[in-house]
Motif scaffolding. Structure first.
Motif, PDB file in Angstrom:
ATOM      1  N   VAL A  98       7.370   4.226  -7.664  1.00  0.00           N
ATOM      2  CA  VAL A  98       7.249   2.849  -8.142  1.00  0.00           C
ATOM      3  C   VAL A  98       6.879   2.842  -9.618  1.00  0.00           C
ATOM      4  CG1 VAL A  98       5.848   0.738  -7.971  1.00  0.00           C
ATOM      5  CG2 VAL A  98       6.785   1.786  -5.912  1.00  0.00           C
ATOM      6  N   PHE A  99       5.974   3.721 -10.016  1.00  0.00           N
ATOM      7  CA  PHE A  99       5.568   3.775 -11.413  1.00  0.00           C
ATOM      8  C   PHE A  99       6.750   4.166 -12.295  1.00  0.00           C
ATOM      9  CE2 PHE A  99       3.280   5.109 -15.197  1.00  0.00           C
ATOM     10  CZ  PHE A  99       2.309   4.133 -15.287  1.00  0.00           C
ATOM     11  N   LEU A 100       7.594   5.071 -11.827  1.00  0.00           N
ATOM     12  CA  LEU A 100       8.793   5.452 -12.566  1.00  0.00           C
ATOM     13  C   LEU A 100       9.743   4.265 -12.703  1.00  0.00           C
ATOM     14  CD1 LEU A 100      10.328   7.760 -13.967  1.00  0.00           C
ATOM     15  CD2 LEU A 100      11.371   8.276 -11.743  1.00  0.00           C
ATOM     16  N   ALA A 101       9.901   3.494 -11.636  1.00  0.00           N
ATOM     17  CA  ALA A 101      10.755   2.299 -11.685  1.00  0.00           C
ATOM     18  C   ALA A 101      10.183   1.264 -12.653  1.00  0.00           C
ATOM     19  CB  ALA A 101      10.911   1.700 -10.286  1.00  0.00           C
ATOM     20  N   VAL A 102       8.876   1.120 -12.668  1.00  0.00           N
ATOM     21  CA  VAL A 102       8.218   0.198 -13.593  1.00  0.00           C
ATOM     22  C   VAL A 102       8.444   0.674 -15.031  1.00  0.00           C
ATOM     23  CG1 VAL A 102       5.967  -0.638 -14.384  1.00  0.00           C
ATOM     24  CG2 VAL A 102       6.504  -0.649 -11.949  1.00  0.00           C
ATOM     25  N   ALA A 103       8.312   1.979 -15.265  1.00  0.00           N
ATOM     26  CA  ALA A 103       8.545   2.534 -16.604  1.00  0.00           C
ATOM     27  C   ALA A 103       9.991   2.297 -17.039  1.00  0.00           C
ATOM     28  CB  ALA A 103       8.214   4.019 -16.627  1.00  0.00           C
ATOM     29  N   HIS A 104      10.924   2.450 -16.120  1.00  0.00           N
ATOM     30  CA  HIS A 104      12.331   2.193 -16.436  1.00  0.00           C
ATOM     31  C   HIS A 104      12.523   0.736 -16.819  1.00  0.00           C
ATOM     32  CE1 HIS A 104      16.559   1.232 -15.681  1.00  0.00           C
ATOM     33  NE2 HIS A 104      16.792   2.481 -16.053  1.00  0.00           N
ATOM     34  N   GLN A 132       0.880  -1.159   0.000  1.00  0.00           N
ATOM     35  CA  GLN A 132       0.000   0.000   0.000  1.00  0.00           C
ATOM     36  C   GLN A 132       0.917   1.208   0.000  1.00  0.00           C
ATOM     37  OE1 GLN A 132      -2.951  -0.251   3.071  1.00  0.00           O
ATOM     38  NE2 GLN A 132      -4.140  -1.683   1.839  1.00  0.00           N
ATOM     39  N   LEU A 133       0.854   1.954  -1.092  1.00  0.00           N
ATOM     40  CA  LEU A 133       1.783   3.052  -1.319  1.00  0.00           C
ATOM     41  C   LEU A 133       1.078   4.395  -1.275  1.00  0.00           C
ATOM     42  CD1 LEU A 133       3.421   1.422  -4.452  1.00  0.00           C
ATOM     43  CD2 LEU A 133       4.425   1.512  -2.179  1.00  0.00           C
ATOM     44  N   MET A 151      -1.685  -0.138 -11.761  1.00  0.00           N
ATOM     45  CA  MET A 151      -1.391   1.129 -11.067  1.00  0.00           C
ATOM     46  C   MET A 151      -2.065   2.334 -11.709  1.00  0.00           C
ATOM     47  SD  MET A 151       2.599   1.006  -9.991  1.00  0.00           S
ATOM     48  CE  MET A 151       2.476   2.464  -8.942  1.00  0.00           C
ATOM     49  N   GLN A 152      -2.161   2.345 -13.028  1.00  0.00           N
ATOM     50  CA  GLN A 152      -2.626   3.541 -13.733  1.00  0.00           C
ATOM     51  C   GLN A 152      -3.942   4.109 -13.208  1.00  0.00           C
ATOM     52  OE1 GLN A 152      -2.352   2.635 -17.899  1.00  0.00           O
ATOM     53  NE2 GLN A 152      -0.157   3.053 -17.943  1.00  0.00           N
ATOM     54  N   PRO A 153      -4.975   3.304 -13.015  1.00  0.00           N
ATOM     55  CA  PRO A 153      -6.223   3.907 -12.520  1.00  0.00           C
ATOM     56  C   PRO A 153      -6.144   4.373 -11.063  1.00  0.00           C
ATOM     57  CG  PRO A 153      -6.529   1.552 -12.971  1.00  0.00           C
ATOM     58  CD  PRO A 153      -5.136   1.905 -13.351  1.00  0.00           C
ATOM     59  N   GLN A 154      -5.126   3.943 -10.325  1.00  0.00           N
ATOM     60  CA  GLN A 154      -5.012   4.290  -8.912  1.00  0.00           C
ATOM     61  C   GLN A 154      -4.079   5.472  -8.648  1.00  0.00           C
ATOM     62  OE1 GLN A 154      -4.609   0.916  -6.096  1.00  0.00           O
ATOM     63  NE2 GLN A 154      -4.218  -0.307  -7.938  1.00  0.00           N
ATOM     64  N   MET A 155      -3.402   5.970  -9.669  1.00  0.00           N
ATOM     65  CA  MET A 155      -2.333   6.946  -9.468  1.00  0.00           C
ATOM     66  C   MET A 155      -2.801   8.251  -8.812  1.00  0.00           C
ATOM     67  SD  MET A 155       0.544   5.640 -10.146  1.00  0.00           S
ATOM     68  CE  MET A 155       1.597   7.064 -10.248  1.00  0.00           C
ATOM     69  N   ALA A 169      -5.053   8.610  -2.941  1.00  0.00           N
ATOM     70  CA  ALA A 169      -4.120   8.861  -1.840  1.00  0.00           C
ATOM     71  C   ALA A 169      -3.282   7.619  -1.561  1.00  0.00           C
ATOM     72  CB  ALA A 169      -4.874   9.286  -0.586  1.00  0.00           C
ATOM     73  N   VAL A 170      -3.873   6.430  -1.775  1.00  0.00           N
ATOM     74  CA  VAL A 170      -3.164   5.168  -1.530  1.00  0.00           C
ATOM     75  C   VAL A 170      -3.363   4.250  -2.737  1.00  0.00           C
ATOM     76  CG1 VAL A 170      -3.032   3.119  -0.063  1.00  0.00           C
ATOM     77  CG2 VAL A 170      -3.448   5.341   0.963  1.00  0.00           C
ATOM     78  N   THR A 171      -2.269   3.678  -3.199  1.00  0.00           N
ATOM     79  CA  THR A 171      -2.292   2.703  -4.291  1.00  0.00           C
ATOM     80  C   THR A 171      -1.967   1.342  -3.700  1.00  0.00           C
ATOM     81  OG1 THR A 171      -1.559   4.347  -5.906  1.00  0.00           O
ATOM     82  CG2 THR A 171      -1.171   2.045  -6.467  1.00  0.00           C
ATOM     83  N   THR A 172      -2.766   0.342  -4.052  1.00  0.00           N
ATOM     84  CA  THR A 172      -2.560  -1.005  -3.535  1.00  0.00           C
ATOM     85  C   THR A 172      -2.088  -1.907  -4.674  1.00  0.00           C
ATOM     86  OG1 THR A 172      -4.298  -0.668  -1.909  1.00  0.00           O
ATOM     87  CG2 THR A 172      -3.662  -2.941  -2.350  1.00  0.00           C
ATOM     88  N   LEU A 173      -1.005  -2.618  -4.429  1.00  0.00           N
ATOM     89  CA  LEU A 173      -0.443  -3.548  -5.410  1.00  0.00           C
ATOM     90  C   LEU A 173      -0.238  -4.902  -4.764  1.00  0.00           C
ATOM     91  CD1 LEU A 173       2.456  -1.430  -6.949  1.00  0.00           C
ATOM     92  CD2 LEU A 173       0.229  -1.878  -7.932  1.00  0.00           C
ATOM     93  N   ARG A 174      -0.424  -5.929  -5.555  1.00  0.00           N
ATOM     94  CA  ARG A 174      -0.106  -7.287  -5.120  1.00  0.00           C
ATOM     95  C   ARG A 174       0.925  -7.819  -6.106  1.00  0.00           C
ATOM     96  NH1 ARG A 174      -1.825 -10.268  -1.331  1.00  0.00           N
ATOM     97  NH2 ARG A 174      -1.782 -12.525  -1.395  1.00  0.00           N
ATOM     98  N   LEU A 175       2.111  -8.147  -5.600  1.00  0.00           N
ATOM     99  CA  LEU A 175       3.227  -8.575  -6.439  1.00  0.00           C
ATOM    100  C   LEU A 175       3.676  -9.977  -6.082  1.00  0.00           C
ATOM    101  CD1 LEU A 175       5.418  -5.358  -6.071  1.00  0.00           C
ATOM    102  CD2 LEU A 175       3.820  -5.869  -7.900  1.00  0.00           C
TER     103      LEU A 175
END
Length: 163
Positions: free
Chosen positions: A15-21, A6-7, A49-53, A56-62
């Motif tokens: 995180v999105f920048l790291a994913v783009a890289h 939860q970011l 991630m895109q719809p959550q950007m 206030a909080v983005t939730t990811l499951r990796l």
């Protein structure tokens, strides 16, 4: 091993920048052994991630492989960000980064870099701190069974040079 993150919005942008890289590097979504596209890579994380950007909080499951790819993308982003302020834009493309798409993603996520390129060093520092927090969280987790890519054996004939 699956991990749920939860970011906060600021961390989600990092995180999105790291994913783009990661996604900008050729072959980043290929399995190193089979050379086939991975089933669950960071492209899937990007779409989640895109719809959550704007939240206030983005939730990811990796899964374990996605975490490893994210960590690699974070390290690569840190390297790019540290060099970003030192490089001049390329005349033909206006890019500073060696990774296609990284410049556009950086300026979209952190528009303040356009006015002051030195801010990229602050972003690199924040990315490093986030990576350390992620590493600490992973260290606290119990060890799990090896991932699919770690247990798969190369098929005969993958070595291009025959004896």
């Amino acid at each position: 091993m699956d991990i749920e993150l939860q970011l906060r919005q600021e961390d989600a942008r990092l995180v999105f920048l790291a994913v783009a890289h990661h996604l900008g590097r050729p072959g980043s979504e290929l399995d190193p052994l089979t050379k086939q596209p991975v089933e669950h890579g960071l492209a899937e994380v990007s779409r989640a991630m895109q719809p959550q950007m704007r939240n206030a909080v983005t939730t990811l499951r990796l899964n374990q492989d996605q975490v490893a790819r994210l960590q690699s993308g974070m390290l690569g982003s840190i390297t790019e960000l540290k060099a970003y302020a030192l490089l001049r834009p390329r005349d033909d493309t206006g890019r500073r980064s060696t990774v296609p798409g990284f410049d556009g993603s950086l300026l979209h996520l952190f528009p303040e870099v356009e006015a002051d390129v030195e801010i990229s060093l602050d972003i690199a520092e924040r990315m490093l701190m986030l990576k350390r927090r992620l590493d600490e969280r992973l260290a606290e987790m119990p060890p799990d069974a090896p991932s699919k890519s770690q247990t798969s054996k190369p098929k005969k004939g993958l070595w291009p040079f025959k004896r």
